[in-house]
Design a protein around this motif. Structure first.
Motif, PDB file in Angstrom:
ATOM      1  N   GLU B  60       0.843  -1.204   0.000  1.00 26.35           N
ATOM      2  CA  GLU B  60       0.000   0.000   0.000  1.00 26.35           C
ATOM      3  C   GLU B  60       0.870   1.243   0.000  1.00 26.35           C
ATOM      4  O   GLU B  60       1.841   1.322   0.753  1.00 26.35           O
ATOM      5  CB  GLU B  60      -0.854  -0.007   1.279  1.00 26.35           C
ATOM      6  N   ASN B  61       0.509   2.200  -0.825  1.00 26.89           N
ATOM      7  CA  ASN B  61       1.172   3.500  -0.803  1.00 26.89           C
ATOM      8  C   ASN B  61       0.191   4.534  -0.255  1.00 26.89           C
ATOM      9  O   ASN B  61      -1.012   4.455  -0.512  1.00 26.89           O
ATOM     10  CB  ASN B  61       1.632   3.886  -2.215  1.00 26.89           C
ATOM     11  N   SER B  62       0.724   5.505   0.499  1.00 27.21           N
ATOM     12  CA  SER B  62      -0.151   6.486   1.160  1.00 27.21           C
ATOM     13  C   SER B  62      -0.889   7.374   0.172  1.00 27.21           C
ATOM     14  O   SER B  62      -1.892   7.994   0.523  1.00 27.21           O
ATOM     15  CB  SER B  62       0.659   7.349   2.128  1.00 27.21           C
ATOM     16  N   ILE B  63      -0.427   7.476  -1.065  1.00 24.73           N
ATOM     17  CA  ILE B  63      -1.073   8.332  -2.067  1.00 24.73           C
ATOM     18  C   ILE B  63      -1.883   7.499  -3.066  1.00 24.73           C
ATOM     19  O   ILE B  63      -3.039   7.784  -3.342  1.00 24.73           O
ATOM     20  CB  ILE B  63      -0.016   9.161  -2.846  1.00 24.73           C
ATOM     21  N   GLU B  64      -1.276   6.464  -3.596  1.00 19.90           N
ATOM     22  CA  GLU B  64      -1.921   5.713  -4.677  1.00 19.90           C
ATOM     23  C   GLU B  64      -2.709   4.497  -4.200  1.00 19.90           C
ATOM     24  O   GLU B  64      -3.381   3.831  -4.978  1.00 19.90           O
ATOM     25  CB  GLU B  64      -0.893   5.319  -5.735  1.00 19.90           C
ATOM     26  N   GLY B  65      -2.607   4.164  -2.899  1.00 18.85           N
ATOM     27  CA  GLY B  65      -3.432   3.080  -2.352  1.00 18.85           C
ATOM     28  C   GLY B  65      -2.837   1.701  -2.562  1.00 18.85           C
ATOM     29  O   GLY B  65      -1.634   1.549  -2.737  1.00 18.85           O
ATOM     30  N   SER B  66      -3.719   0.708  -2.597  1.00 15.70           N
ATOM     31  CA  SER B  66      -3.307  -0.693  -2.612  1.00 15.70           C
ATOM     32  C   SER B  66      -2.481  -1.083  -3.819  1.00 15.70           C
ATOM     33  O   SER B  66      -2.711  -0.594  -4.920  1.00 15.70           O
ATOM     34  CB  SER B  66      -4.547  -1.587  -2.605  1.00 15.70           C
ATOM     35  N   VAL B  67      -1.543  -1.992  -3.589  1.00 12.14           N
ATOM     36  CA  VAL B  67      -0.861  -2.660  -4.681  1.00 12.14           C
ATOM     37  C   VAL B  67      -1.643  -3.966  -4.862  1.00 12.14           C
ATOM     38  O   VAL B  67      -1.446  -4.943  -4.143  1.00 12.14           O
ATOM     39  CB  VAL B  67       0.622  -2.897  -4.337  1.00 12.14           C
ATOM     40  N   THR B  68      -2.572  -3.937  -5.804  1.00 10.87           N
ATOM     41  CA  THR B  68      -3.589  -4.986  -5.851  1.00 10.87           C
ATOM     42  C   THR B  68      -3.016  -6.351  -6.207  1.00 10.87           C
ATOM     43  O   THR B  68      -3.523  -7.367  -5.746  1.00 10.87           O
ATOM     44  CB  THR B  68      -4.714  -4.608  -6.838  1.00 10.87           C
ATOM     45  N   ILE B  69      -1.939  -6.388  -6.987  1.00 11.87           N
ATOM     46  CA  ILE B  69      -1.359  -7.683  -7.360  1.00 11.87           C
ATOM     47  C   ILE B  69      -0.855  -8.418  -6.118  1.00 11.87           C
ATOM     48  O   ILE B  69      -0.908  -9.654  -6.052  1.00 11.87           O
ATOM     49  CB  ILE B  69      -0.249  -7.509  -8.443  1.00 11.87           C
ATOM     50  N   THR B  70      -0.395  -7.672  -5.103  1.00 11.57           N
ATOM     51  CA  THR B  70       0.066  -8.301  -3.859  1.00 11.57           C
ATOM     52  C   THR B  70      -1.111  -8.975  -3.141  1.00 11.57           C
ATOM     53  O   THR B  70      -1.015 -10.130  -2.704  1.00 11.57           O
ATOM     54  CB  THR B  70       0.736  -7.249  -2.946  1.00 11.57           C
ATOM     55  N   LEU B  71      -2.239  -8.273  -3.043  1.00 14.47           N
ATOM     56  CA  LEU B  71      -3.411  -8.844  -2.377  1.00 14.47           C
ATOM     57  C   LEU B  71      -3.937 -10.058  -3.146  1.00 14.47           C
ATOM     58  O   LEU B  71      -4.222 -11.105  -2.571  1.00 14.47           O
ATOM     59  CB  LEU B  71      -4.514  -7.784  -2.237  1.00 14.47           C
ATOM     60  N   ASP B  72      -4.048  -9.905  -4.471  1.00 12.63           N
ATOM     61  CA  ASP B  72      -4.601 -10.990  -5.297  1.00 12.63           C
ATOM     62  C   ASP B  72      -3.719 -12.238  -5.243  1.00 12.63           C
ATOM     63  O   ASP B  72      -4.225 -13.368  -5.195  1.00 12.63           O
ATOM     64  CB  ASP B  72      -4.752 -10.534  -6.761  1.00 12.63           C
ATOM     65  N   THR B  73      -2.400 -12.055  -5.267  1.00 13.09           N
ATOM     66  CA  THR B  73      -1.489 -13.210  -5.263  1.00 13.09           C
ATOM     67  C   THR B  73      -1.494 -13.889  -3.896  1.00 13.09           C
ATOM     68  O   THR B  73      -1.484 -15.113  -3.794  1.00 13.09           O
ATOM     69  CB  THR B  73      -0.057 -12.782  -5.652  1.00 13.09           C
ATOM     70  N   LEU B  74      -1.547 -13.095  -2.832  1.00 14.06           N
ATOM     71  CA  LEU B  74      -1.586 -13.654  -1.476  1.00 14.06           C
ATOM     72  C   LEU B  74      -2.853 -14.487  -1.282  1.00 14.06           C
ATOM     73  O   LEU B  74      -2.840 -15.527  -0.625  1.00 14.06           O
ATOM     74  CB  LEU B  74      -1.539 -12.509  -0.461  1.00 14.06           C
ATOM     75  N   TRP B  75      -3.959 -14.035  -1.858  1.00 12.37           N
ATOM     76  CA  TRP B  75      -5.222 -14.794  -1.758  1.00 12.37           C
ATOM     77  C   TRP B  75      -5.088 -16.150  -2.471  1.00 12.37           C
ATOM     78  O   TRP B  75      -5.613 -17.154  -2.019  1.00 12.37           O
ATOM     79  CB  TRP B  75      -6.363 -13.975  -2.363  1.00 12.37           C
ATOM     80  N   GLN B  76      -4.377 -16.154  -3.596  1.00 14.41           N
ATOM     81  CA  GLN B  76      -4.249 -17.385  -4.394  1.00 14.41           C
ATOM     82  C   GLN B  76      -3.285 -18.399  -3.790  1.00 14.41           C
ATOM     83  O   GLN B  76      -3.465 -19.606  -3.920  1.00 14.41           O
ATOM     84  CB  GLN B  76      -3.752 -17.046  -5.806  1.00 14.41           C
ATOM     85  N   LEU B  77      -2.199 -17.917  -3.142  1.00 13.97           N
ATOM     86  CA  LEU B  77      -1.145 -18.804  -2.640  1.00 13.97           C
ATOM     87  C   LEU B  77      -1.406 -19.089  -1.159  1.00 13.97           C
ATOM     88  O   LEU B  77      -1.190 -18.240  -0.316  1.00 13.97           O
ATOM     89  CB  LEU B  77       0.228 -18.145  -2.814  1.00 13.97           C
ATOM     90  N   ASP B  78      -1.844 -20.305  -0.857  1.00 15.43           N
ATOM     91  CA  ASP B  78      -2.345 -20.597   0.484  1.00 15.43           C
ATOM     92  C   ASP B  78      -1.295 -20.636   1.592  1.00 15.43           C
ATOM     93  O   ASP B  78      -1.593 -20.337   2.731  1.00 15.43           O
ATOM     94  CB  ASP B  78      -3.063 -21.954   0.462  1.00 15.43           C
ATOM     95  N   GLN B  79      -0.092 -21.016   1.252  1.00 15.24           N
ATOM     96  CA  GLN B  79       0.851 -21.378   2.311  1.00 15.24           C
ATOM     97  C   GLN B  79       1.680 -20.224   2.848  1.00 15.24           C
ATOM     98  O   GLN B  79       2.648 -20.434   3.554  1.00 15.24           O
ATOM     99  CB  GLN B  79       1.752 -22.517   1.821  1.00 15.24           C
ATOM    100  N   LEU B  80       1.291 -18.984   2.514  1.00 19.24           N
ATOM    101  CA  LEU B  80       2.121 -17.845   2.919  1.00 19.24           C
ATOM    102  C   LEU B  80       1.604 -17.136   4.172  1.00 19.24           C
ATOM    103  O   LEU B  80       0.423 -17.192   4.490  1.00 19.24           O
ATOM    104  CB  LEU B  80       2.230 -16.847   1.765  1.00 19.24           C
ATOM    105  N   GLN B  81       2.526 -16.477   4.860  1.00 16.43           N
ATOM    106  CA  GLN B  81       2.216 -15.814   6.123  1.00 16.43           C
ATOM    107  C   GLN B  81       3.003 -14.505   6.211  1.00 16.43           C
ATOM    108  O   GLN B  81       4.194 -14.474   5.891  1.00 16.43           O
ATOM    109  CB  GLN B  81       2.649 -16.744   7.253  1.00 16.43           C
ATOM    110  N   ILE B  82       2.343 -13.448   6.668  1.00 21.52           N
ATOM    111  CA  ILE B  82       3.031 -12.164   6.843  1.00 21.52           C
ATOM    112  C   ILE B  82       3.823 -12.203   8.153  1.00 21.52           C
ATOM    113  O   ILE B  82       3.293 -12.598   9.195  1.00 21.52           O
ATOM    114  CB  ILE B  82       2.015 -11.000   6.876  1.00 21.52           C
ATOM    115  N   GLN B  83       5.095 -11.794   8.106  1.00 19.97           N
ATOM    116  CA  GLN B  83       5.949 -11.855   9.293  1.00 19.97           C
ATOM    117  C   GLN B  83       6.238 -10.473   9.871  1.00 19.97           C
ATOM    118  O   GLN B  83       6.544 -10.346  11.059  1.00 19.97           O
ATOM    119  CB  GLN B  83       7.269 -12.543   8.939  1.00 19.97           C
TER     120      GLN B  83
END
Lengths: 287, 287
Positions: B60-83
C-alpha cells in the motif's frame, strides 16, 4: 448545438467503444463528436471545465478491480454528476505482424490488459518481455517497427488499424467486463427529475479512526434494507492509514428512504459527496 | 545456510530498499542474498515454491493506495504468512542526462511513481509524454540513448547507476510512504510463539450479497473494540459485483479476543484466510 463526448484515446480504446455505445443510445438531433484525451484525469477535467458535455470513464473491471484515478479525480472535482453506468464485455486479442506466437519476444499493452491476460501469457508466451503502455491503442504503435512485437487490444482496434490477429479471446476469465460511468456537470433539472434510477454513488471521509467507525455508516443502509453493491476505500493522501470510502447503493437518491439514510450518514462523516443517481445498462462489444 | 530474500527488481527499486532495511534488522549469522524478480507475483511465488525464504512486497502507498497484485497473489497462494510490515518513506527525483527541464520531452517511470508526481509534472513539464515502465529502475534504461528523456526514480538509484539528478523531492505529497510486507512460508513454530504482535491481516469472501452482508463481519470486531486499520475490497474475478474483503486488525491473532472474533467471523464467511500477525516498523529511506 454540437454535443461533445470526452473519452480516453486514441481511437480504438475500450473507452471509445463505451462512448460509441452511449452515443448510439442518444436520441439527439444535433451533431455528436467524440473527443479523445490522453488520460482519464484530463477526460473528467474537460467536463468540469466545460470543454466537453460528458465524459465516459472506466470505473471498475470485473478482474482487475477499481480504476482508482477515476475515483480520485471524481472526489477532487466537485461539480460532476454520474448520469449513467455502462457495462461493456471485454475480449482481448493479440495483434502482431509476426507469423506465429514463436516469433514474438515483446508484448505491449495497458497494465490492466496485461494483468487480465497474465495466465494466458504465462502459458503461451512465458519468456516474452511485457511492456506497459498508456492505453491498449497506444500499444499498437510499436507493431509497425518491431516485427517480433505483439500488442493486446480489441478486435475492433485490429479492424480500425488493419492489423493481423494472432490469437483471440486471450483474457484469463471469459466473464471479463468493465463498468463505465457517463459523467456530466451537476444539473438541477436532473436532480428534480421524475425518472427513477436504480443506483446511487456516494463517497465520504470519517472524522476519526476509532473501532467501529465504518460500522455505523454501513448500518444506516442495512437498517433500511438498502443493498450496497460496492464499497471501495481510497487513501485520503494525508497520511498512511486514512481513507475515503466510496459506496454504490442499489437505490434512488430521490427516494425518501435514501434521503433519510443520507441525512443520518452526514452526521457521522467528515466530508460527504453525492455523485448522483443513475441506471446501469449492459452494452454490446463492437467486435 | 544462506538466506534468500526475494524482491521486485532490478537493483535500485524501492522494494530493494525495503528488502535491505529488513536485512539490516536481522541478527543472522549466515550469508543473506537478495534475489530480484521481474514481477511482484513472481516474487511471492518464489517463496511459495521454496526458492526464497521471504519476499518483501509493497502492499500500500499512502497516495496511490493498494498494490492490488500483492493482495490478489496472497489470496491465491495458500501457504504464505506475513511476518513483518515495513513503512518506507518515498522521495522521488527526476533523473536525466538533459541539461535542464526545458530539454525534457519524455518521462519514464512505474505508473505508481508517475501518479505520485502528476501535480509536479503538470506544473513543470506540462507537455512531456509520460511513458509507463515495469519498475522505477527499468525506467532508467532509456536515459543513455535518449538525452531528452527523464526518469522518476530514487536518489539511491541515481547513486547506483551514476545518473544526474535534475530535480529532487518531486512527489506531490511530502508525506509519501509505502508499506511493505515481509512474507514467508507458514510455520507452526511462529504461530505458537509467545511474542505479541500489533497487527493481524485476514481476507474473506461472503456467501451472498444481501443488504448488510458486510455489516455483520465489521460488527464482530467493533463489539470487541478491535480497531480495523484498513478495509480493502477486491473482485472475486467470478463476476462483476462480487468481492473479497481484506481487513487489517490492530490486534494479535493469538489473543483470546481475536480468536473469538475469528471464530464468529467464520460462521458468516464463505472462504476465510488468515495471513498471520506481525509488527509494523518504520524504516529510513537510504538516500
Amino acid at each position: 448545438m454540437a454535443m461533445l463526448i470526452a473519452h480516453l484515446g486514441p481511437t480504438g480504446t475500450y473507452a471509445e467503444q463505451a462512448a460509441l455505445a452511449y452515443l448510439n443510445r442518444l436520441k439527439y438531433e444535433e451533431q455528436i463528436t467524440l473527443c479523445p484525451y490522453p488520460s482519464i484525469a484530463q477526460t473528467l477535467k474537460a467536463v468540469a471545465r466545460g470543454k466537453a458535455d460528458v465524459a465516459v470513464v472506466p470505473v471498475e473491471n470485473s478482474i482487475e478491480g477499481s480504476v482508482t484515478i477515476t475515483l480520485d479525480t471524481l472526489w477532487q472535482l466537485d461539480q460532476l454528476q454520474i448520469q449513467l453506468a455502462l457495462v461493456l464485455p471485454i475480449t482481448h486479442a493479440l495483434l502482431s505482424h509476426a507469423p506465429s506466437l514463436e516469433a514474438i519476444n515483446t508484448v505491449y499493452s495497458h497494465p490492466q490488459a496485461l494483468a487480465q491476460c497474465q495466465g494466458w501469457l504465462e502459458q503461451f508466451l512465458p519468456t516474452v518481455e511485457l511492456i506497459p503502455a498508456n492505453s491498449t491503442t497506444e500499444a499498437l504503435q510499436h507493431l509497425e517497427q518491431e516485427s517480433s512485437a505483439g500488442a493486446i487490444s480489441s478486435l475492433r482496434a485490429a479492424r480500425i488499424y488493419n492489423l493481423p490477429i494472432l490469437a483471440r479471446a486471450i483474457n484469463d476469465y471469459p466473464d471479463n467486463c468493465t463498468r463505465f460511468w457517463v459523467v456530466g456537470q451537476r444539473s438541477v433539472s436532473r436532480q428534480m427529475s421524475a425518472v427513477k434510477y436504480t443506483h446511487t454513488s456516494v463517497a465520504f471521509s470519517l472524522p476519526a479512526n476509532t473501532p467501529g467507525a465504518l460500522v455505523k455508516p454501513l448500518q444506516i443502509f442495512a437498517e433500511r434494507s438498502i443493498n450496497l453493491s460496492r464499497i471501495e476505500s481510497r487513501p485520503t493522501k494525508r497520511s498512511l492509514g486514512e481513507y475515503l470510502f466510496f459506496l454504490d447503493l442499489e437505490a434512488d437518491a430521490n427516494s425518501p428512504l435514501v434521503q433519510s439514510a443520507i441525512a443520518e450518514l452526514s452526521t457521522f462523516t467528515e466530508i460527504l459527496k453525492l455523485f448522483g443517481s443513475y441506471n446501469v445498462v449492459e452494452v454490446k462489444s463492437d467486435s
